[in-house]
Design a protein around this motif. Structure first.
Motif, mmCIF file in Angstrom:
data_model
loop_
_atom_site.group_PDB
_atom_site.id
_atom_site.type_symbol
_atom_site.label_atom_id
_atom_site.label_comp_id
_atom_site.label_asym_id
_atom_site.label_seq_id
_atom_site.Cartn_x
_atom_site.Cartn_y
_atom_site.Cartn_z
ATOM 1 N N HIS A 64 0.879 -1.222 -0.157
ATOM 2 C CA HIS A 64 -0.200 -0.098 0.308
ATOM 3 C C HIS A 64 0.863 1.176 0.035
ATOM 4 O O HIS A 64 2.224 1.331 0.544
ATOM 5 C CB HIS A 64 -1.112 0.002 1.219
ATOM 6 C CG HIS A 64 -0.384 -0.393 2.554
ATOM 7 N ND1 HIS A 64 0.166 0.670 3.273
ATOM 8 C CD2 HIS A 64 -0.320 -1.587 3.083
ATOM 9 C CE1 HIS A 64 0.714 -0.135 4.390
ATOM 10 N NE2 HIS A 64 0.198 -1.450 4.333
ATOM 11 N N CYS A 65 0.391 2.396 -0.448
ATOM 12 C CA CYS A 65 0.966 3.667 -0.620
ATOM 13 C C CYS A 65 -0.383 4.645 -0.363
ATOM 14 O O CYS A 65 -1.543 4.240 -0.032
ATOM 15 C CB CYS A 65 1.665 3.921 -1.732
ATOM 16 S SG CYS A 65 0.710 3.896 -3.208
ATOM 17 N N GLY A 66 0.049 5.772 -0.301
ATOM 18 C CA GLY A 66 -1.074 6.819 0.229
ATOM 19 C C GLY A 66 -2.230 6.755 -0.807
ATOM 20 O O GLY A 66 -3.180 7.378 -0.636
ATOM 21 N N ARG A 67 -2.052 6.538 -2.290
ATOM 22 C CA ARG A 67 -3.078 6.574 -3.096
ATOM 23 C C ARG A 67 -3.588 5.098 -3.524
ATOM 24 O O ARG A 67 -4.574 5.336 -4.097
ATOM 25 C CB ARG A 67 -2.284 6.935 -4.388
ATOM 26 C CG ARG A 67 -1.726 8.342 -4.264
ATOM 27 C CD ARG A 67 -2.344 9.622 -4.598
ATOM 28 N NE ARG A 67 -3.039 9.502 -6.067
ATOM 29 C CZ ARG A 67 -2.398 10.036 -6.902
ATOM 30 N NH1 ARG A 67 -1.145 10.946 -7.057
ATOM 31 N NH2 ARG A 67 -2.996 10.079 -8.340
ATOM 32 N N ALA A 68 -3.042 3.902 -3.025
ATOM 33 C CA ALA A 68 -3.876 2.724 -3.602
ATOM 34 C C ALA A 68 -3.218 1.593 -2.882
ATOM 35 O O ALA A 68 -2.347 1.711 -1.833
ATOM 36 C CB ALA A 68 -3.293 2.705 -5.019
ATOM 37 N N VAL A 69 -3.911 0.583 -2.731
ATOM 38 C CA VAL A 69 -3.567 -0.476 -1.995
ATOM 39 C C VAL A 69 -3.897 -1.591 -3.263
ATOM 40 O O VAL A 69 -4.623 -1.752 -3.966
ATOM 41 C CB VAL A 69 -4.350 -0.606 -0.881
ATOM 42 C CG1 VAL A 69 -4.434 -2.238 -0.101
ATOM 43 C CG2 VAL A 69 -4.495 0.204 0.146
#
Lengths: 191, 79
Positions: A64-69
């Motif tokens: 995961h990152c801030g924009r997507a999982v």
């Protein structure tokens, strides 16, 4: 091989990302293996890779990152990495990419996106191996063609890029014999 | 030579935390929510600035910033 992906509604905190990842993992395990949410009990390998207790046939990986999982579920070892496209880090390139990979990144029409294509593919391979940061990533040579097909110098590994979420690159790697690389199913989940 | 101030400066470029939150006991992955990508950037930057080399096989053992400090100090002295 099933990959569940979701774009975060806004830039999500780490705890929100983890909550979304748990939800996607539950959906993916049920879809691919019929494992019900009540059966999900996680443990970690000696290298810290999470696995499903009592189900050695099930492999999964979470990123995961801030924009997507993204959550990949497979019947063979699998790794996934997701990164927001942002300015590339020259120190990471110098440490982790070989000369030809750096040339390909810098010669690309979109060097930042290309950089994260290479990075996520390499990271996904390391995560599929489950050996954490100790793997010498320069030993993995990756090539991404103009149409986004990914190949490597590791015959037992298959690679795919998933780029259907805006501003995000997802790299995927799964380990199995070279003649057994069926196309992964990509499932986009709306949150 | 104490490397922790230099390490702290570089780490704070990746983690939005006050200087006081960074000690020799800090585990950057667990305590600062940094990723392996961040860690590669930090180590690459320290290698370039300090002229040392950090082997992949050693990274797994560099759990805390104190571990990284000791590792780099030993190699700066040697070189």
């Amino acid at each position: 091989m099933t990959v569940m992906v979701a774009a975060c509604p806004s830039v999500a905190s780490q705890s929100e990302q983890r909550e979304i990842a748990q939800r996607l993992l539950g959906l993916g395990l049920e879809r691919a293996f019929g494992v019900r949410p009540t059966e999900i009990e996680l443990e970690r390998s000696s290298f810290g890779k999470p696995r499903l207790r009592g189900h050695p046939e099930v492999h999964f990986n979470i990123a995961h990152c801030g924009r997507a999982v993204a959550v990949a579920v497979s019947d063979s070892p699998v790794g996934v990495d997701v990164e927001t496209v942002r300015p590339r880090n020259a120190h990471v390139a110098a440490r982790c990419f070989d000369v030809s990979e750096r040339v390909r990144v810098e010669g690309s029409d979109d060097p930042d996106r290309e950089f994260f294509r290479y990075w996520t593919l390499k990271e996904s391979y390391v995560k599929a191996l489950g050996c954490g940061l100790s793997y010498p990533v320069k030993e993995l040579h990756v090539e991404v063609s103009r149409d986004g097909e990914a190949a490597s110098n590791k015959p037992g590994a298959a690679f795919r890029l998933v780029e259907e979420l805006p501003g995000v690159v997802i790299g995927l790697c799964w380990l199995r014999p070279a003649d057994q690389h069926p196309e992964p199913e990509v499932v986009r989940v709306e949150l | 030579m104490n490397m922790l101030p230099i390490i702290t400066t570089v780490v704070r470029e990746y983690a939005d935390v006050p200087e006081s939150a960074i000690t020799t006991e800090t585990d950057p992955l667990r305590d600062l929510d940094l990723t392996s990508y961040d860690l590669m950037g930090i180590i690459g930057r320290l290698e370039a600035e300090l002229g040392v080399s950090v082997a992949e096989r050693d990274i797994r053992n560099l759990v805390t910033l104190g571990d990284l400090d000791e590792y780099i100090k030993a190699r700066v002295v040697r070189s």
